[in-house]
Design a protein around this motif. Structure first.
Motif, PDB file in Angstrom:
ATOM      1  N   LEU A   1      44.480  31.984  55.056  1.00 57.93           N
ATOM      2  CA  LEU A   1      44.740  32.770  53.854  1.00 57.93           C
ATOM      3  C   LEU A   1      44.771  34.214  54.323  1.00 57.93           C
ATOM      4  O   LEU A   1      43.802  34.682  54.928  1.00 57.93           O
ATOM      5  N   THR A   2      45.883  34.879  54.119  1.00 63.51           N
ATOM      6  CA  THR A   2      45.968  36.278  54.551  1.00 63.51           C
ATOM      7  C   THR A   2      45.692  37.170  53.347  1.00 63.51           C
ATOM      8  O   THR A   2      46.182  36.915  52.243  1.00 63.51           O
ATOM      9  N   ALA A   3      44.896  38.219  53.573  1.00 65.49           N
ATOM     10  CA  ALA A   3      44.498  39.088  52.456  1.00 65.49           C
ATOM     11  C   ALA A   3      44.631  40.553  52.860  1.00 65.49           C
ATOM     12  O   ALA A   3      44.153  40.962  53.910  1.00 65.49           O
ATOM     13  N   VAL A   4      45.287  41.300  51.994  1.00 63.84           N
ATOM     14  CA  VAL A   4      45.460  42.732  52.233  1.00 63.84           C
ATOM     15  C   VAL A   4      44.655  43.481  51.180  1.00 63.84           C
ATOM     16  O   VAL A   4      44.696  43.131  50.000  1.00 63.84           O
TER      17      VAL A   4
ATOM     18  N   ALA B   1      48.243  33.803  50.222  1.00 57.66           N
ATOM     19  CA  ALA B   1      48.216  35.229  50.563  1.00 57.66           C
ATOM     20  C   ALA B   1      47.858  36.013  49.309  1.00 57.66           C
ATOM     21  O   ALA B   1      48.250  35.633  48.203  1.00 57.66           O
ATOM     22  N   GLY B   2      47.103  37.087  49.497  1.00 52.30           N
ATOM     23  CA  GLY B   2      46.751  37.893  48.317  1.00 52.30           C
ATOM     24  C   GLY B   2      46.577  39.356  48.677  1.00 52.30           C
ATOM     25  O   GLY B   2      46.195  39.698  49.797  1.00 52.30           O
ATOM     26  N   ALA B   3      46.902  40.220  47.707  1.00 56.37           N
ATOM     27  CA  ALA B   3      46.659  41.660  47.878  1.00 56.37           C
ATOM     28  C   ALA B   3      45.628  42.037  46.826  1.00 56.37           C
ATOM     29  O   ALA B   3      45.852  41.834  45.621  1.00 56.37           O
TER      30      ALA B   3
ATOM     31  N   ILE C   1      35.611  46.513  44.353  1.00 57.86           N
ATOM     32  CA  ILE C   1      36.630  45.509  44.678  1.00 57.86           C
ATOM     33  C   ILE C   1      36.940  44.675  43.443  1.00 57.86           C
ATOM     34  O   ILE C   1      36.109  44.561  42.552  1.00 57.86           O
ATOM     35  N   ASP C   2      38.140  44.137  43.409  1.00 60.60           N
ATOM     36  CA  ASP C   2      38.568  43.346  42.250  1.00 60.60           C
ATOM     37  C   ASP C   2      37.959  41.938  42.355  1.00 60.60           C
ATOM     38  O   ASP C   2      38.620  40.984  42.778  1.00 60.60           O
ATOM     39  N   GLY C   3      36.684  41.847  41.985  1.00 54.57           N
ATOM     40  CA  GLY C   3      35.933  40.602  42.144  1.00 54.57           C
ATOM     41  C   GLY C   3      36.519  39.443  41.354  1.00 54.57           C
ATOM     42  O   GLY C   3      36.455  38.294  41.802  1.00 54.57           O
ATOM     43  N   GLU C   4      37.090  39.754  40.199  1.00 46.99           N
ATOM     44  CA  GLU C   4      37.626  38.678  39.352  1.00 46.99           C
ATOM     45  C   GLU C   4      38.818  38.005  40.036  1.00 46.99           C
ATOM     46  O   GLU C   4      38.891  36.772  40.107  1.00 46.99           O
ATOM     47  N   ALA C   5      39.721  38.833  40.570  1.00 44.85           N
ATOM     48  CA  ALA C   5      40.904  38.275  41.250  1.00 44.85           C
ATOM     49  C   ALA C   5      40.473  37.515  42.503  1.00 44.85           C
ATOM     50  O   ALA C   5      41.016  36.454  42.824  1.00 44.85           O
ATOM     51  N   ILE C   6      39.479  38.049  43.209  1.00 45.24           N
ATOM     52  CA  ILE C   6      39.000  37.382  44.432  1.00 45.24           C
ATOM     53  C   ILE C   6      38.398  36.020  44.078  1.00 45.24           C
ATOM     54  O   ILE C   6      38.634  35.021  44.765  1.00 45.24           O
TER      55      ILE C   6
ATOM     56  N   GLU D   1      47.241  40.795  43.241  1.00 44.10           N
ATOM     57  CA  GLU D   1      48.078  39.615  42.979  1.00 44.10           C
ATOM     58  C   GLU D   1      48.000  38.680  44.174  1.00 44.10           C
ATOM     59  O   GLU D   1      47.745  39.119  45.282  1.00 44.10           O
ATOM     60  N   TRP D   2      48.183  37.401  43.897  1.00 46.53           N
ATOM     61  CA  TRP D   2      48.081  36.442  44.991  1.00 46.53           C
ATOM     62  C   TRP D   2      49.090  35.315  44.836  1.00 46.53           C
ATOM     63  O   TRP D   2      49.635  35.102  43.756  1.00 46.53           O
ATOM     64  N   PHE D   3      49.336  34.628  45.946  1.00 43.07           N
ATOM     65  CA  PHE D   3      50.379  33.587  46.031  1.00 43.07           C
ATOM     66  C   PHE D   3      49.827  32.384  46.778  1.00 43.07           C
ATOM     67  O   PHE D   3      49.206  32.538  47.814  1.00 43.07           O
ATOM     68  N   LEU D   4      50.073  31.188  46.221  1.00 43.06           N
ATOM     69  CA  LEU D   4      49.618  29.973  46.921  1.00 43.06           C
ATOM     70  C   LEU D   4      50.778  28.995  47.029  1.00 43.06           C
ATOM     71  O   LEU D   4      51.656  29.004  46.170  1.00 43.06           O
TER      72      LEU D   4
END
Ligand SMILES: Cc1cc2nc3c(=O)[nH]c(=O)nc-3n(C[C@H](O)[C@H](O)[C@H](O)COP(=O)(O)O)c2cc1C
Length: 218
Positions: free
Chosen positions: A92-95, A123-125, A144-149, A215-218
């Protein structure tokens, strides 16, 4: 079966480290809860760890975290990742980015991880902001955006369970390729010391207005 989650990150000011560790630990916990053999979680700073000391295999999930600098991956981070062999491990790549734009950074990181032999499955930013409030100077602790994480960790763990569920490689479900928009950047961002990064971060915060959400993508 997944036995290990390894977080690796490049983080001059510390925000990407928090993001990567949070992701790795949440995913590790979810996988551990349904694993008879247990799942270990380890995290490494890419620049401080010998690449041969981090071993990836098909029982490992890698969480690779890097910051977006002017919409790109910093050059030392890309160089450090190129020394690592993915050996087919799911990744999982994260920026992390300051809420302005992450440009091509996520595309670049995903592409790079695939070139290193990782199997990109998500992948997620994620927003990691040092702004105490809009337009203010740098705050010491990033928010940090804890909810999105959390949402990404849950959804990614479900995908990992589906993909790793079968012991026989040939019978495992093959994932659809993860689509991230972008292109490889024309030029790269070179070395930056933690002190210079903190100063640049302050300038960046004064110039910036938060515009975009994680935003993130799976
Ligand atoms: C030199 C520099 C360039 C940056 N460029 C961007 C950018 O283009 N877009 C953005 O949203 N944030 C940008 N940021 C903010 C960082 O991406 C973000 O705060 C990141 O989480 C910092 O990671 P770190 O705390 O691990 O160093 C930049 C920060 C620095 C220091």
């Amino acid at each position: 079966m997944i036995r290990k989650v390894i977080g690796i990150y490049y983080s001059p000011a510390g925000g990407t480290e928090i993001m990567t560790e949070t992701l790795a630990r949440k995913i590790g916990k979810i996988l551990d809860d349904c694993s008879p053999l247990g799942v270990n979680v380890e995290c490494f700073d890419m620049l401080k760890t010998q690449s041969d000391n981090i071993v990836f295999d098909d029982e490992t999930v890698a969480v690779i975290g890097m910051p977006a600098y002017v919409g790109k991956i910093p050059l030392p981070a890309a160089a450090a990742l190129r020394r690592i062999a993915g050996n087919g491990a799911m990744t999982l790549t994260a920026v992390s980015y300051g809420g302005r734009k992450y440009g091509n950074a996520l595309f670049e990181l995903k592409r790079l991880s695939e070139e290193c032999g990782f199997k990109a499955i998500g992948a997620g930013a994620f927003m990691v902001s040092y702004m105490a409030r809009r337009g203010s100077s740098r705050s010491a602790v990033p928010s940090i955006d804890g909810e999105a994480i959390m949402d990404f960790s849950k959804a990614a763990s479900e995908k990992i369970k589906r993909l790793a569920g079968c012991e026989i490689e040939e019978l495992r479900i093959k994932p659809m390729p993860v689509e991230v928009n972008g292109r490889m950047p024309v030029h790269k961002i070179s070395r930056i010391s933690p002190k210079a990064a903190a100063i640049a971060q302050g300038v960046f915060n004064r110039m910036s207005v938060l515009r975009r959400k994680s935003e993130w993508f799976l």
